[in-house]
Write a protein that holds these residues in place. Structure first.
Motif, PDB file in Angstrom:
ATOM      1  N   TYR A  93       0.712  -1.092  -0.073  1.00 52.69           N
ATOM      2  CA  TYR A  93      -0.034  -0.025   0.111  1.00 52.69           C
ATOM      3  C   TYR A  93       0.814   1.137   0.023  1.00 52.69           C
ATOM      4  O   TYR A  93       2.115   1.098   0.217  1.00 52.69           O
ATOM      5  CB  TYR A  93      -0.949  -0.009   1.197  1.00 52.69           C
ATOM      6  N   GLU A 120      12.551   3.007  13.758  1.00 46.98           N
ATOM      7  CA  GLU A 120      11.459   3.959  13.185  1.00 46.98           C
ATOM      8  C   GLU A 120      10.412   3.786  14.061  1.00 46.98           C
ATOM      9  O   GLU A 120      10.144   3.055  15.005  1.00 46.98           O
ATOM     10  CB  GLU A 120      11.446   3.710  11.772  1.00 46.98           C
ATOM     11  N   THR A 151       8.958  11.053   3.001  1.00 47.39           N
ATOM     12  CA  THR A 151       9.336  12.291   3.671  1.00 47.39           C
ATOM     13  C   THR A 151      10.684  12.166   4.226  1.00 47.39           C
ATOM     14  O   THR A 151      11.245  13.491   4.260  1.00 47.39           O
ATOM     15  CB  THR A 151       8.242  12.390   5.015  1.00 47.39           C
ATOM     16  N   THR A 170       4.159  10.680   6.180  1.00 44.47           N
ATOM     17  CA  THR A 170       3.065  11.550   5.207  1.00 44.47           C
ATOM     18  C   THR A 170       2.187  12.202   6.059  1.00 44.47           C
ATOM     19  O   THR A 170       1.720  13.563   5.667  1.00 44.47           O
ATOM     20  CB  THR A 170       2.631  10.422   4.212  1.00 44.47           C
TER      21      THR A 170
HETATM   22  N1  PDD Z   1       3.077   5.534   7.305  1.00 47.11           N
HETATM   23  N2  PDD Z   1       7.778   4.241   8.521  1.00 47.11           N
HETATM   24  C1  PDD Z   1       6.620   3.350   8.606  1.00 47.11           C
HETATM   25  C2  PDD Z   1       6.566   1.939   9.345  1.00 47.11           C
HETATM   26  C3  PDD Z   1       5.666   3.991   8.039  1.00 47.11           C
HETATM   27  O1  PDD Z   1       4.324   3.178   8.198  1.00 47.11           O
HETATM   28  C4  PDD Z   1       5.481   5.254   7.238  1.00 47.11           C
HETATM   29  C5  PDD Z   1       4.377   5.817   6.590  1.00 47.11           C
HETATM   30  C6  PDD Z   1       6.898   5.831   7.465  1.00 47.11           C
HETATM   31  C7  PDD Z   1       7.007   7.153   6.825  1.00 47.11           C
HETATM   32  O2  PDD Z   1       6.923   6.895   5.107  1.00 47.11           O
HETATM   33  P1  PDD Z   1       6.296   8.211   4.338  1.00 47.11           P
HETATM   34  O3  PDD Z   1       7.219   9.297   4.512  1.00 47.11           O
HETATM   35  O4  PDD Z   1       6.641   7.498   3.044  1.00 47.11           O
HETATM   36  O5  PDD Z   1       5.215   8.422   4.480  1.00 47.11           O
HETATM   37  C8  PDD Z   1       7.857   5.239   7.832  1.00 47.11           C
HETATM   38  C9  PDD Z   1       1.905   5.704   6.519  1.00 47.11           C
HETATM   39  C10 PDD Z   1       1.528   7.059   6.637  1.00 47.11           C
HETATM   40  C11 PDD Z   1       0.613   4.861   7.181  1.00 47.11           C
HETATM   41  O6  PDD Z   1       0.914   3.699   7.477  1.00 47.11           O
HETATM   42  O7  PDD Z   1      -0.303   5.405   7.594  1.00 47.11           O
END
Ligand code: PDD
Length: 277
Positions: A31, A177, A205, A241
């Motif tokens: 996703y 993370e 991000t 995000t």
């Molecule tokens: N989550 N690490 C994890 C485990 C994540 O699920 C997410 C994002 C990020 C940050 O990634 P990005 O900057 O590409 O959004 C890091 C999304 C927003 C979610 O599961 O809702």
């Protein structure tokens, strides 16, 4: 409300998701969550590229090109009059009688996407949020944005029950993370964040952050840090995000520095805001 279902735009109420969709039964899919600012996709290309990469990592071939998906998403934004929010999209291995083996090659992946209005978390970004640390019990392919989020959900729930915003995961003391965000620290004037290995999701991000830091003369290094180092850091912040750039002011009930959002974090928030305008 309109949604995307297998390549076309449909009314949400008309959707028919099969009980034997492999996403539903096995979490057998991937996703993305993409931000919509001012009615347009923010880093849409990067998210769609990552979606394809995630899908390929689990041997799903997405039957749409990036530009086809992008056009569909833009049409969806328009149909739903979305100005500020997110798009959720997921691809599963498709519908097939339950079996741990992959279905035959003629089974098409299922592709769904929908929009949701969502404000930026302005107040939390100003004041900062609190977090707990938890052992990272996930698998060794956290670089794949898989639908299997059970350890992330358990971590987030634990944080919430402790009155906190996020759970910061670590593998035997090395911080990886958050449950749905990346984490960075600032120490000795340098920003540190976990390298983009199999142990974290390489956040879009996070990548924007690397870029704006370097362009603005802030030293950022991709290097793992320990829980102890994080607790002693001058600043800690999340990126993601939906989270954007979020200061963490307290971890496991211990204040980070003076317990206020730090200057580097604020500078990064300002630079990020410039990007999304
Ligand atoms: N989550 N690490 C994890 C485990 C994540 O699920 C997410 C994002 C990020 C940050 O990634 P990005 O900057 O590409 O959004 C890091 C999304 C927003 C979610 O599961 O809702």
């Amino acid at each position: 409300e309109k949604v995307i279902f297998n390549g076309s735009i449909t009314e949400r109420s008309q959707l028919n998701i099969d009980i034997e969709d492999r996403g539903y039964q096995f979490g057998d899919g991937v996703y993305e969550v993409i931000r919509v600012y001012n009615g347009s996709l923010f880093t849409g290309e990067e998210h769609l590229q990552r979606l394809i990469k995630s899908a390929e990592s689990i041997q799903i071939k997405i039957p749409y090109s990036i530009s086809e998906m992008k056009n569909l998403l833009l049409k969806l934004i328009e149909e739903n009059n979305l100005y500020l929010g997110i798009i959720y999209l997921q691809i599963t291995r498709g519908v097939s009688q339950r079996n741990h083996l992959f279905p035959s090659a003629d089974v098409e992946p299922s592709f769904v996407a929908y929009t949701r209005e969502l404000q930026s978390p302005t107040e939390a970004m100003e004041k900062g949020v609190t977090a707990i640390t938890v052992e990272d019990i996930r698998w060794l392919r956290c670089d794949i944005k898989s639908l299997n989020l059970l350890p992330n959900l358990l971590a987030k729930q634990k944080a919430s029950e402790a009155g906190c915003f996020e759970a910061l995961q670590h593998r035997s003391g090395a911080v990886t993370e958050g449950s749905s965000s990346n984490v960075s620290i600032v120490a000795d004037g340098k920003i540190k964040t976990h390298p983009a290995t199999n142990l974290i999701l390489n956040g879009i991000t996070r990548q924007v952050l690397l870029d704006i830091s370097r362009k603005n003369g802030l030293e950022i290094i991709e290097e793992a840090f320990s829980v102890e180092e994080m607790l002693q850091a001058d600043e800690v912040f999340l990126s993601g995000t939906t989270t954007e750039i979020m200061p963490i002011i307290e971890i496991d009930k211990q204040k980070i520095a003076n317990g206020q959002p730090g200057l580097v974090t604020k500078q990064l928030q300002a630079l990020f805001n410039e990007k999304i305008k």
